[in-house]
Design a protein around this motif. Sequence first.
Motif, PDB file in Angstrom:
ATOM      1  N   UNK A  30       0.836  -1.202   0.000  1.00  0.00           N
ATOM      2  CA  UNK A  30       0.000   0.000   0.000  1.00  0.00           C
ATOM      3  C   UNK A  30       0.871   1.252   0.000  1.00  0.00           C
ATOM      4  N   UNK A  31       0.527   2.192  -0.860  1.00  0.00           N
ATOM      5  CA  UNK A  31       1.303   3.429  -0.953  1.00  0.00           C
ATOM      6  C   UNK A  31       1.100   4.273   0.301  1.00  0.00           C
ATOM      7  N   UNK A  32       2.159   4.968   0.735  1.00  0.00           N
ATOM      8  CA  UNK A  32       2.072   5.844   1.894  1.00  0.00           C
ATOM      9  C   UNK A  32       1.163   7.028   1.577  1.00  0.00           C
ATOM     10  N   UNK A  33       0.562   7.589   2.609  1.00  0.00           N
ATOM     11  CA  UNK A  33      -0.333   8.729   2.431  1.00  0.00           C
ATOM     12  C   UNK A  33       0.459   9.936   1.929  1.00  0.00           C
ATOM     13  N   UNK A  34      -0.105  10.657   0.987  1.00  0.00           N
ATOM     14  CA  UNK A  34       0.540  11.834   0.409  1.00  0.00           C
ATOM     15  C   UNK A  34      -0.117  13.090   0.982  1.00  0.00           C
ATOM     16  N   UNK A  35       0.672  13.904   1.705  1.00  0.00           N
ATOM     17  CA  UNK A  35       0.155  15.105   2.348  1.00  0.00           C
ATOM     18  C   UNK A  35       0.085  16.305   1.405  1.00  0.00           C
ATOM     19  N   UNK A  36       0.621  16.183   0.221  1.00  0.00           N
ATOM     20  CA  UNK A  36       0.643  17.325  -0.702  1.00  0.00           C
ATOM     21  C   UNK A  36      -0.767  17.705  -1.147  1.00  0.00           C
ATOM     22  N   UNK A  37      -1.014  19.021  -1.212  1.00  0.00           N
ATOM     23  CA  UNK A  37      -2.295  19.492  -1.715  1.00  0.00           C
ATOM     24  C   UNK A  37      -2.902  20.588  -0.868  1.00  0.00           C
ATOM     25  N   UNK A  38      -4.018  21.094  -1.366  1.00  0.00           N
ATOM     26  CA  UNK A  38      -4.761  22.163  -0.714  1.00  0.00           C
ATOM     27  C   UNK A  38      -5.780  21.569   0.260  1.00  0.00           C
ATOM     28  N   UNK A  39      -6.004  22.264   1.386  1.00  0.00           N
ATOM     29  CA  UNK A  39      -7.004  21.821   2.358  1.00  0.00           C
ATOM     30  C   UNK A  39      -7.676  23.043   2.984  1.00  0.00           C
ATOM     31  N   UNK A  40      -8.859  22.826   3.541  1.00  0.00           N
ATOM     32  CA  UNK A  40      -9.587  23.882   4.237  1.00  0.00           C
ATOM     33  C   UNK A  40     -10.484  23.235   5.278  1.00  0.00           C
ATOM     34  N   UNK A  41     -10.820  24.006   6.320  1.00  0.00           N
ATOM     35  CA  UNK A  41     -11.647  23.419   7.356  1.00  0.00           C
ATOM     36  C   UNK A  41     -12.052  24.401   8.437  1.00  0.00           C
ATOM     37  N   UNK A  42     -12.521  23.849   9.559  1.00  0.00           N
ATOM     38  CA  UNK A  42     -12.990  24.636  10.696  1.00  0.00           C
ATOM     39  C   UNK A  42     -12.231  24.195  11.942  1.00  0.00           C
TER      40      UNK A  42
END
Length: 231
Positions: A30-42
């Motif tokens: 299983x490939x490791x989780x990739x943290x790259x990218x845009x995110x938004x939240x509360x």
Amino acid sequence: MKTILLAAAFILAPVGMACAADINETSPVAAAYDWSGLYAGVDVGYAAGKSNLFIAGAGLGGTDVNAPLDPTGFVGGVHIGVNQEMANRLVLGAEADLAYSNVDRVSTFAGAGALLNTELKWSGSARLRAGYAFDRTLPYITAGVAAAKYEVSVITNGPGGTIPVHDETHLGWTVGAGVDHAFTDKWIASVEYRYADFGKKDLSVPLFGPGTVSNVDLKTHNLRVGLSYKF
């Protein structure tokens, strides 16, 4: 007898080769989780403020006033950010947040026969982040600039009633640390502590006439939990 053995070997040979191929075949990892990218939240949390009202002795019989204000309360807001994971699992990013605050306090204005009402209206920051990814768990540190709207009023029993003496936006800096955890490929939970120093500003309205040195400062300790969606 030899004929029977040769026939059995001829029949079983393909089966043995197939089994050997199955044994030698590498199982997919299983490939490791990739943290790259845009995110938004509360996010929501609790803030404890450290604030002091200073008034020089002019007009007060030569005695300086140092009145602790120290508002506390709950905060809640939104954030948006972006991460880039490197080949060595180092994760660099940037994040901005804006929070509405229910952070206030009413205290005694010693020697003036009045009360002091303080309220942190809102706060926000723009920060850089750096962390190290342990697959779906990301501990990180963060630092950047911060701003807050801070109000101070004097409450009297006389005809003046409530007198606003400070209504300013403070600029300062913030530093902290936290942990993100991706419990699905898109949803990320977080917990974070931050310290912010919003500096010192002169009162908007001098309490004892023009020329009186008076100012108020503000620092906060924040503990927040958040939920983000990764795009």
